[in-house]
Scaffold this active site. Structure first.
Site, PDB file in Angstrom:
ATOM      1  N   CYS A  22     -12.336  -3.547 -10.795  1.00  0.00           N
ATOM      2  CA  CYS A  22     -11.824  -2.892 -11.975  1.00  0.00           C
ATOM      3  C   CYS A  22     -11.133  -3.955 -12.918  1.00  0.00           C
ATOM      4  CB  CYS A  22     -10.669  -1.543 -11.574  1.00  0.00           C
ATOM      5  SG  CYS A  22      -9.793  -2.334 -11.297  1.00  0.00           S
ATOM      6  N   ARG A  79     -10.824  -5.879  -5.788  1.00  0.00           N
ATOM      7  CA  ARG A  79     -10.496  -4.525  -4.682  1.00  0.00           C
ATOM      8  C   ARG A  79     -11.530  -4.276  -3.561  1.00  0.00           C
ATOM      9  NH1 ARG A  79      -7.558  -0.610  -8.960  1.00  0.00           N
ATOM     10  NH2 ARG A  79      -6.496   0.116  -7.059  1.00  0.00           N
ATOM     11  N   ASP A 124       2.653  -1.434  -9.338  1.00  0.00           N
ATOM     12  CA  ASP A 124       2.515  -0.567 -10.770  1.00  0.00           C
ATOM     13  C   ASP A 124       3.836  -0.623 -11.563  1.00  0.00           C
ATOM     14  OD1 ASP A 124       0.734   2.012  -7.978  1.00  0.00           O
ATOM     15  OD2 ASP A 124      -0.050  -0.509  -8.676  1.00  0.00           O
TER      16      ASP A 124
HETATM   17  C1  EPZ Z   1      -3.214   1.645  -4.248  1.00  0.00           C
HETATM   18  O1  EPZ Z   1      -4.197   1.442  -4.681  1.00  0.00           O
HETATM   19  C2  EPZ Z   1      -3.060   2.950  -5.741  1.00  0.00           C
HETATM   20  N1  EPZ Z   1      -4.110   3.168  -5.980  1.00  0.00           N
HETATM   21  C3  EPZ Z   1      -2.341   1.765  -7.028  1.00  0.00           C
HETATM   22  O2  EPZ Z   1      -1.827   2.356  -7.977  1.00  0.00           O
HETATM   23  C4  EPZ Z   1      -2.044   0.476  -6.044  1.00  0.00           C
HETATM   24  O3  EPZ Z   1      -1.296  -0.359  -6.864  1.00  0.00           O
HETATM   25  C5  EPZ Z   1      -1.501  -0.061  -5.009  1.00  0.00           C
HETATM   26  O4  EPZ Z   1      -2.195   1.418  -3.617  1.00  0.00           O
HETATM   27  C6  EPZ Z   1      -0.772  -1.049  -4.530  1.00  0.00           C
HETATM   28  O5  EPZ Z   1      -0.021  -0.308  -3.774  1.00  0.00           O
HETATM   29  C7  EPZ Z   1      -3.771   4.922  -5.460  1.00  0.00           C
HETATM   30  O6  EPZ Z   1      -2.538   5.578  -4.490  1.00  0.00           O
HETATM   31  C8  EPZ Z   1      -4.966   5.261  -5.887  1.00  0.00           C
HETATM   32  P1  EPZ Z   1      -4.681  -1.531  -1.766  1.00  0.00           P
HETATM   33  P2  EPZ Z   1      -5.160   0.723  -2.778  1.00  0.00           P
HETATM   34  O7  EPZ Z   1      -5.552  -1.003  -0.895  1.00  0.00           O
HETATM   35  O8  EPZ Z   1      -5.133   1.464  -2.052  1.00  0.00           O
HETATM   36  C9  EPZ Z   1      -6.739  -5.491  -0.931  1.00  0.00           C
HETATM   37  C10 EPZ Z   1      -2.216   3.037 -10.677  1.00  0.00           C
HETATM   38  O9  EPZ Z   1      -1.748   1.898 -11.171  1.00  0.00           O
HETATM   39  N2  EPZ Z   1      -7.490  -5.008  -0.614  1.00  0.00           N
HETATM   40  O10 EPZ Z   1      -2.686  -1.398  -1.052  1.00  0.00           O
HETATM   41  O11 EPZ Z   1      -6.534   0.388  -3.953  1.00  0.00           O
HETATM   42  C11 EPZ Z   1      -6.996  -5.659  -2.422  1.00  0.00           C
HETATM   43  O12 EPZ Z   1      -8.279  -6.229  -3.103  1.00  0.00           O
HETATM   44  C12 EPZ Z   1      -3.279   2.359  -9.306  1.00  0.00           C
HETATM   45  O13 EPZ Z   1      -1.685   3.495 -10.071  1.00  0.00           O
HETATM   46  C13 EPZ Z   1      -8.939  -5.616   0.570  1.00  0.00           C
HETATM   47  O14 EPZ Z   1      -8.625  -6.783   0.438  1.00  0.00           O
HETATM   48  O15 EPZ Z   1      -4.536  -0.449  -2.682  1.00  0.00           O
HETATM   49  C14 EPZ Z   1      -5.406  -5.783  -2.909  1.00  0.00           C
HETATM   50  O16 EPZ Z   1      -5.938  -6.893  -3.199  1.00  0.00           O
HETATM   51  C15 EPZ Z   1      -3.262   0.968  -9.218  1.00  0.00           C
HETATM   52  N3  EPZ Z   1      -9.443  -4.969   1.290  1.00  0.00           N
HETATM   53  C16 EPZ Z   1      -4.247  -4.771  -1.895  1.00  0.00           C
HETATM   54  O17 EPZ Z   1      -5.210  -4.715  -0.797  1.00  0.00           O
HETATM   55  C17 EPZ Z   1      -9.545  -3.896   1.276  1.00  0.00           C
HETATM   56  O18 EPZ Z   1      -9.972  -2.804   2.704  1.00  0.00           O
HETATM   57  C18 EPZ Z   1      -3.918  -3.913  -2.276  1.00  0.00           C
HETATM   58  O19 EPZ Z   1      -4.738  -2.964  -2.187  1.00  0.00           O
HETATM   59  C19 EPZ Z   1      -8.317  -2.866   0.867  1.00  0.00           C
HETATM   60  C20 EPZ Z   1      -7.241  -3.474  -0.008  1.00  0.00           C
END
Ligand code: EPZ
Length: 455
Positions: A114, A119, A307
Site C-alpha cells: 500500500c 507490507r 500511526d
Molecule cells: C497494523 O498493521 C495496523 N493495521 C497498522 O495501522 C499499524 O501501522 C501497524 O499494525 C503497526 O502498528 C491494522 O491493524 C489493520 P505489522 P500490520 O505487521 O499488522 C513488517 C493504520 O494506519 N512485516 O506490525 O500490517 C511490515 O512490512 C494502519 O491504521 C513483515 O515484514 O503491521 C512492517 O514494516 C497502517 N512481514 C512491519 O512488519 C510480515 O509478515 C510492521 O507491520 C508482516 C509484517
C-alpha cells in the site's frame, strides 16, 4: 474535498469511537465461532464495511443492531476470499488464520503493498506453516491447507523475526482451534492484540500472555457464541489530543484507555503540553501558549506508535526549536512532509528521518492526502493554519476516522466537505465565506454509514 478555516480555538468534549484496528481483526475472528457473535462499539468506517462484505462472501450472516454487529458464522459456505474485496483492504488477510483453523483450508489473495510500504505477509505464512499448514502462493493467491489431511492444526513454538501485529493476530487466532499448545515468542504487544485475545477468551479460547512478547495458546476443539465490546480507538484519541494541542485548546475526550497512549502523552509532556486524566476513561489536554520540539522514533508498542507519527509531525511544525522524527516501521510513511511544507512548514527529509524546524505559523493551502494518517496530519495542520486549507484524497480519511468532521464541528471547528465542482464554481467561495460551525454546513458527500448498503 475538505475545506478547513484555521486558527479557531476548540472546546468541549469529544466521544472516541471503537478502534478500527481492533474491530477489523475481531470481525475476522468471528469466523472462529461455530455460532453467532455480537460485537458492540464497531465504528462505521469504509474498512469495516469492506471486511463485512468479505465475511458475507464466505457465508457469514451479518446484521446490524445499533452500534453492534451480529455475525453468524455457523454455516460457512466458502474458504475463498474474493480478490476484488481483499485487494482494497490489507487487513482482510486476517481471515486466513481463522478460515484455516475452522475449515482446514483458506484461499486468500495476497494483499498487495500500500502507499506506506511493501507490507509482506511472510511472517503470517511462516507461522501458519509452523502450525502444520501447507501454504502455496501461486498467481497472487495464498492457498493454505492443513497438511496430511488432518482436521486440526497442531500447536507449535513460533518465534517472530519482528513483532508484527498482523502476524501475531493471525497466528493467535489459528492456534485457538489447534491441537496442543502454541507459544508465540517476540509477539506484538499492541492493545489491539490484547483486545483480540479478550474476544477469543470470551468465545472460550485459552490464551495467556497477550500484552507481553510471549503468548501461549492452548487449543480447544471449538469456540462458542460471545457478546463483546470493541476497545476505544487510541489513534483517534491521540489525533484529538494533537488537535487540542496544536490549536492551543482545552478539550476532553472519552472513552479512552490512557495506558494505551503512554508514549504519545509522554512526548506531548516532553514538548511542554500537559494531558491529565480526571476520570478513569477520560483525558483532557491543557493548552500551552508555546511548546518546544522533541525527537520521536516510531517503534512497536509500547514504543511510539507509527500511526501517530504524521499527526504528531504537524504539531512539531509550529513548535519552538527543532525535532527529529524517525519512521522505523514503514519504508514509505513520510509522504505528508511535502504537503506540510506546502503549508509553510520547514521539514527536511533524509531517508526515513525528517528534521522539523519549528516555524511561527502555518498558512492554509490546497493539499493532497496520500494515506490514512497523513490525511489526519493535514486536518490538524489545517485547524492551526491561517486561512483556508483544502484537503483532497478524503477516501483515505474515511477509511479510519468515524464522523471526524461532525466531531470537530462539535468542538467548534470551522470546516466543511464540498464537492470539488461546487467548491471551485461557487461564487465568492473563498476565505471570507467561513461557514459558522453551528450552521448546518451544506456538507456534501459527508460519508453516510458505509455499512448501511451492506446490511
Ligand atoms: C497494523 O498493521 C495496523 N493495521 C497498522 O495501522 C499499524 O501501522 C501497524 O499494525 C503497526 O502498528 C491494522 O491493524 C489493520 P505489522 P500490520 O505487521 O499488522 C513488517 C493504520 O494506519 N512485516 O506490525 O500490517 C511490515 O512490512 C494502519 O491504521 C513483515 O515484514 O503491521 C512492517 O514494516 C497502517 N512481514 C512491519 O512488519 C510480515 O509478515 C510492521 O507491520 C508482516 C509484517
Amino acid at each position: 474535498m475538505l475545506q478547513i478555516w484555521g486558527k479557531t480555538p476548540l472546546k468541549g468534549h469529544v466521544t472516541i469511537s471503537g478502534a478500527k484496528n481492533s474491530a477489523l481483526v475481531l470481525l475476522a475472528g468471528s469466523l472462529l465461532c461455530s455460532g453467532s457473535c455480537r460485537l458492540r462499539n464497531v465504528p462505521s468506517l469504509v474498512d469495516v464495511s469492506l471486511i463485512c462484505e468479505i465475511l458475507v462472501a464466505l457465508g457469514v450472516k451479518v446484521a446490524r443492531q445499533g452500534d453492534a454487529l451480529v455475525l453468524d458464522a455457523s454455516d460457512l459456505t466458502s474458504s475463498k476470499a474474493p480478490y476484488e474485496l481483499v485487494s482494497q483492504l490489507r487487513a482482510s488477510f486476517f481471515v486466513t488464520g481463522p478460515l484455516l483453523a475452522r475449515l482446514g483450508v483458506a484461499r486468500v489473495p495476497l494483499p498487495g503493498g500500500c502507499s506506506i510500504g511493501d507490507r509482506p505477509v511472510d511472517l503470517h505464512v511462516k507461522g501458519l506453516q509452523a502450525l502444520g499448514a501447507d501454504v502455496q502462493i501461486e498467481h497472487g493467491m495464498v492457498n493454505a491447507y492443513i497438511r496430511g489431511g488432518r482436521k486440526r492444526l497442531t500447536g507449535a513454538r513460533i518465534y517472530l523475526d519482528f513483532p508484527s501485529v498482523g502476524a501475531t493476530e493471525n497466528i493467535m487466532m489459528a492456534a485457538t482451534l489447534a491441537e496442543g499448545e502454541t507459544l508465540i515468542e517476540n509477539a506484538a504487544q499492541e492493545p489491539e492484540v490484547v483486545d483480540l485475545a479478550n474476544f477469543c477468551r470470551a468465545m472460550g479460547a485459552r490464551i495467556r500472555g497477550d500484552g507481553t512478547n510471549r503468548i501461549v495458546i492452548d487449543g480447544v476443539p471449538a469456540l462458542h457464541e460471545a457478546d463483546y465490546m470493541v476497545v476505544p480507538d487510541r489513534i483517534e484519541a491521540g489525533t484529538f489530543l494533537i488537535a487540542g494541542a496544536i490549536t492551543r485548546s482545552e478539550i476532553m475526550l472519552s472513552p479512552v484507555v490512557p495506558d494505551h497512549l503512554t508514549a504519545v502523552i509522554a512526548k506531548l509532556k516532553e514538548s511542554g503540553i500537559s494531558v491529565v486524566s480526571d476520570a478513569p476513561n477520560q483525558l483532557r489536554v491543557i493548552p500551552a501558549s508555546s511548546y518546544r520540539g522533541t525527537d520521536i522514533e516510531t517503534l512497536p508498542f509500547p514504543g511510539f506508535p507509527t500511526d501517530m507519527q504524521a499527526p504528531f509531525m504537524s504539531l512539531l511544525t509550529v513548535a519552538e526549536g527543532n525535532s527529529m522524527i524517525s519512521e522505523t516501521l514503514f519504508e514509505n510513511r513520510l509522504q505528508h512532509v511535502a504537503e506540510l511544507n506546502r503549508m509553510g512548514a520547514d521539514i527536511k527529509l533524509k531517508g526515513n528521518i525528517a528534521v522539523v524546524r519549528g516555524v511561527p505559523k502555518l498558512s492554509g493551502a490546497p493539499v493532497l492526502a496520500t494515506d490514512l494518517r497523513a490525511s489526519a496530519a493535514l486536518v490538524v495542520a489545517g485547524l492551526a493554519a491561517e486561512g483556508m486549507t483544502t484537503i483532497q484524497g478524503l477516501h483515505h480519511l474515511d477509511r479510519g476516522y468515524e464522523h471526524l468532521e461532525d466531531k470537530l464541528r462539535g468542538l467548534g471547528a470551522k470546516l466543511q466537505r464540498v464537492h470539488e465542482s461546487t467548491a471551485l464554481s461557487a461564487p465568492g467561495n473563498s476565505e471570507e465565506t467561513v461557514p459558522s460551525p453551528l450552521a448546518e454546513c451544506a456538507s456534501e458527500n459527508t460519508p453516510s454509514d458505509p455499512l448501511s448498503a451492506l446490511i
